[in-house]
Every structure is written in structure tokens, then in C-alpha cells.
Design a protein around this motif. Structure first.
Motif, mmCIF file in Angstrom:
data_model
loop_
_atom_site.group_PDB
_atom_site.id
_atom_site.type_symbol
_atom_site.label_atom_id
_atom_site.label_comp_id
_atom_site.label_asym_id
_atom_site.label_seq_id
_atom_site.Cartn_x
_atom_site.Cartn_y
_atom_site.Cartn_z
ATOM 1 N N MET A 182 41.271 37.024 39.225
ATOM 2 C CA MET A 182 42.030 37.313 40.441
ATOM 3 C C MET A 182 42.627 38.991 40.270
ATOM 4 N N LEU A 183 43.400 39.142 39.058
ATOM 5 C CA LEU A 183 43.904 40.383 38.763
ATOM 6 C C LEU A 183 42.821 41.458 38.464
ATOM 7 N N GLY A 184 41.936 40.898 38.094
ATOM 8 C CA GLY A 184 40.732 41.872 37.455
ATOM 9 C C GLY A 184 39.884 42.561 38.700
ATOM 10 N N GLN A 185 39.953 41.679 39.724
ATOM 11 C CA GLN A 185 39.002 41.744 40.858
ATOM 12 C C GLN A 185 39.743 42.571 41.911
ATOM 13 N N MET A 186 40.852 42.220 42.125
ATOM 14 C CA MET A 186 41.806 42.985 43.135
ATOM 15 C C MET A 186 42.055 44.589 43.163
ATOM 16 N N MET A 187 42.169 45.015 44.243
ATOM 17 C CA MET A 187 42.473 46.675 44.350
ATOM 18 C C MET A 187 43.790 46.861 44.787
ATOM 19 N N GLU A 188 44.812 47.332 44.218
ATOM 20 C CA GLU A 188 46.087 47.745 44.539
ATOM 21 C C GLU A 188 46.207 49.177 44.150
ATOM 22 N N PRO A 189 47.064 50.101 44.861
ATOM 23 C CA PRO A 189 47.578 51.399 44.222
ATOM 24 C C PRO A 189 48.549 51.374 42.819
ATOM 25 N N VAL A 190 48.019 52.085 42.097
ATOM 26 C CA VAL A 190 48.476 52.316 40.648
ATOM 27 C C VAL A 190 48.889 53.739 40.644
ATOM 28 N N GLU A 191 50.114 53.905 39.816
ATOM 29 C CA GLU A 191 50.412 55.255 39.308
ATOM 30 C C GLU A 191 50.507 55.277 37.687
#
Length: 352
Positions: free
Chosen positions: A172-181
């Protein structure tokens, strides 16, 4: 605030490793982590690094061993059955007192299982990452941003303590997209006086080895390593406590599951149930002291995992019989939903 990028977890992980100074990646494709390798394949040649798709997972982890022995920041990534193939090499790296980063983007198992998210490799990561008396630093992020933040920390602590580190994520974490800094890039490579870089005639040669045929000497080396493990347990535990200030009930969860638990905790609070979340960020070292302290104030614990129950044993050991510890899990790649967890919280609070 710095610039933010919308990135998939696997790709953000790879970029974070590059920014942390990793210049050597050895791997083998397997779903759901293949994007880590694909990203490295594109980026490494552009920055003077080494990307190599090995002929097998066994070959990949032994390439990491060689690069780490030479003082390089090296990593590999895989998913559940691939990590199983790497465990012999992980044990050699641990026994050689070398730093390295191993990424496990967990999938449904055992066996080949499936390609959906799972947390059923917890025991492997924390109890038996390889044969013998050895441990890994194990970090369990719950967001793409936390993946980015923990990669650099994993490399740094791995080198500080000369203990290999694992980033324990899931599909789940590997495939999801989120904003990152991303933070600042790592400074230049630190000198490693133990590395195999040639003596230039100025010092005795270094030796990196995991074979010790004299039992007394091997015992001495293992005991010294466990002294470092004890230092790690005292100094490097990370956890999040969410809405625990007045909690009478506590849910323990890690990784992606903890995100779902937070939603259930918030809904339970709306119903007047005083419940909070304890989320280990390091699952080794495990936050034993903090969970033991919580047992002094809460009435009952619930452990939620995407497995048949693995971390629940560490929660029960930390609680040490002072409070009941219930368990709720989904496995095989099934992801629990907030309503399921809310129902278990209601049971715990006597409101079923």
C-alpha cells in the motif's frame, strides 16, 4: 516550506536514498517494489552511481555485502519471498558489522502468496532476519513522507552502530502517491576507518569477516555486538502516541495499518470512547518501555495488523500481563477498513 513533489512511495524511497548518499543499488524485480529498482536504473547512471540488476536475490544481497565492506552506502530492495532469499546474506552483513539498507515492501504470503499489501513479515524482520544471534534496525513508516524521512535516518544509524537496517513497508505504501518534501542532501561520504579501501602502506590491513572458528572468540564478538544492541534500545526508539493523553483504551498498530486505525480512533472519539493509538515507528528496537508505561493508565489494548498476529506478541510482552491485549487482523493481502476496527474498539470498550 520547501518544494513538494507528488510521488509514489517506491519512487520517493529511491530518491530519498540517492539524496542520502546511496550510490550503489543491487536488486531483482518483484511486485510490489519493482519501481524502486526501476527508478534507480534511471537515476544512478546520471549521478555516477552503480545500478545492477543481479541474476538473483541471493546475488544482490552479496553484492551489497561487498560494496558495504568497501565503505560504500549500498542498498537493496525486494518483497517478502525475495527477502527470504536474502536472509543468509543479511546474516553475513550483520556478522561482519557492516552498514547497509534492506527494503522490504511486504506482500501477501506465505510462499509466493499474492501482490497485495501485508504485514506478515514482522517476525522475519524483528526476530529472525537471518540465522544466528543478530538484529537489524527496523523502521516502519506509515506515510510516503515518513518513508523519505526514515531512509536517511536508517543509513545514518546503520553506519553509526555498524548494524544493517531494514525499511519495512508494504504494498500500500509502496504504490500510493502523496506529496513529499525532501531535506538537504547528505554531505560527502564520511571516513570509515574499518573499510576495505587499501592501506597505502600507512596502516595494517582491515579485515571484514563473519567466520570465527574459535568458539570463545566468536562468543566474545557476539557479546560485544549485543552491547551495541542495548545502546540502540536505550537511544533510538521512535513511536507516535495519538490521542493518548486521556485514553482509557489503546490500539497498537504500525505502518499503513496505523493510518486506518487513526480514522477508527477519531470515529470512536466522536462516540465518546476515550481511545488512542500507539504506533511504533521502530519495530526493532520496539517501544517496550512506552507501552509498559501506557499499561499503567489504560484498561485494555487492541493490536491491529495485516497478519494473523505477530507484533501482538511484543505488545503482550511489554504489557506483561497487567492489562488484557486483544487482537484483530486481516491477512492474505486483505486491507482492513475503519468500520471493522471501530467495531473492535466498541467491543473493547464494552459498547458492542
Amino acid at each position: 516550506m520547501g518544494r513538494k513533489f507528488l510521488m509514489k512511495g517506491n519512487e520517493a524511497l529511491a530518491e530519498a536514498a540517492l539524496r542520502a548518499g546511496c550510490r550503489h543499488f543491487f536488486g531483482y524485480p518483484i511486485t510490489p517494489q519493482t519501481e524502486v529498482a526501476a527508478y534507480m536504473a534511471k537515476r544512478m547512471p546520471k549521478i555516477g552511481g552503480t545500478y545492477l540488476q543481479a541474476e538473483s536475490e541471493v546475488a544482490a544481497i552479496n553484492m551489497v555485502l561487498g560494496a558495504a565492506a568497501a565503505g560504500a552506502r549500498a542498498m537493496t530492495s525486494s518483497s517478502s519471498p525475495g527477502i527470504s532469499l536474502k536472509t543468509e546474506g543479511i546474516s553475513y552483513i550483520a556478522a561482519s558489522d557492516l552498514p547497509a539498507l534492506i527494503v522490504n515492501v511486504m506482500r501477501g504470503s506465505p510462499g509466493l502468496g499474492g501482490i497485495q499489501p501485508s504485514q506478515a513479515d514482522y517476525w522475519q524482520a524483528t526476530k529472525a532476519p537471518g540465522h544466528g544471534d543478530a538484529q537489524l534496525l527496523v523502521f516502519a513508516p506509515s506515510s510516503v513522507q515518513e518513508i523519505v524521512d526514515l531512509v536517511g535516518r536508517a543509513f545514518d544509524l546503520s553506519e553509526q552502530y555498524r548494524v544493517p537496517a531494514m525499511l519495512l513497508a508494504d504494498g500500500m505504501l509502496g504504490q500510493m502517491m502523496e506529496p513529499v518534501e525532501f531535506g538537504p542532501e547528505a554531505a560527502g561520504a564520511q571516513e570509515k576507518p574499518w573499510a576495505l579501501v587499501g592501506t597505502k602502506g600507512k596502516r595494517p590491513p582491515n579485515v571484514v569477516n563473519s567466520l570465527h572458528l574459535q568458539p570463545a572468540r566468536l562468543e566474545e564478538i557476539v557479546r560485544e555486538r549485543f552491547q551495541r544492541y542495548e545502546a540502540i534500545k536505550k537511544k533510538e526508539v521512535l513511536l507516535e502516541q495519538y490521542r493518548m493523553e486521556d485514553a482509557r483504551f489503546a490500539v497498537a498498530a504500525y505502518g499503513a495499518t496505523a493510518r486506518i486505525v487513526k480514522s477508527a480512533v477519531d470515529k470512536a472519539r466522536e462516540e465518546g470512547i476515550p481511545v488512542g493509538l500507539i504506533r511504533p515507528i521502530t519495530v526493532w528496537p520496539f517501544p517496550e518501555r512506552e507501552i509498559a508505561a501506557a499499561a499503567g493508565t489504560v484498561e485494555q489494548f487492541l493490536c491491529v495488523e495485516m497478519s494473523m498476529g505477530q507484533m501482538v506478541e511484543d505488545v503482550r510482552l511489554a504489557v506483561n500481563g497487567r492489562r488484557p491485549v486483544a487482537f484483530y487482523g486481516r491477512t492474505g493481502g486483505v486491507v482492513p477498513v475503519p468500520a471493522e476496527i471501530l467495531a473492535e474498539i466498541r467491543k473493547m470498550a464494552g459498547r458492542a
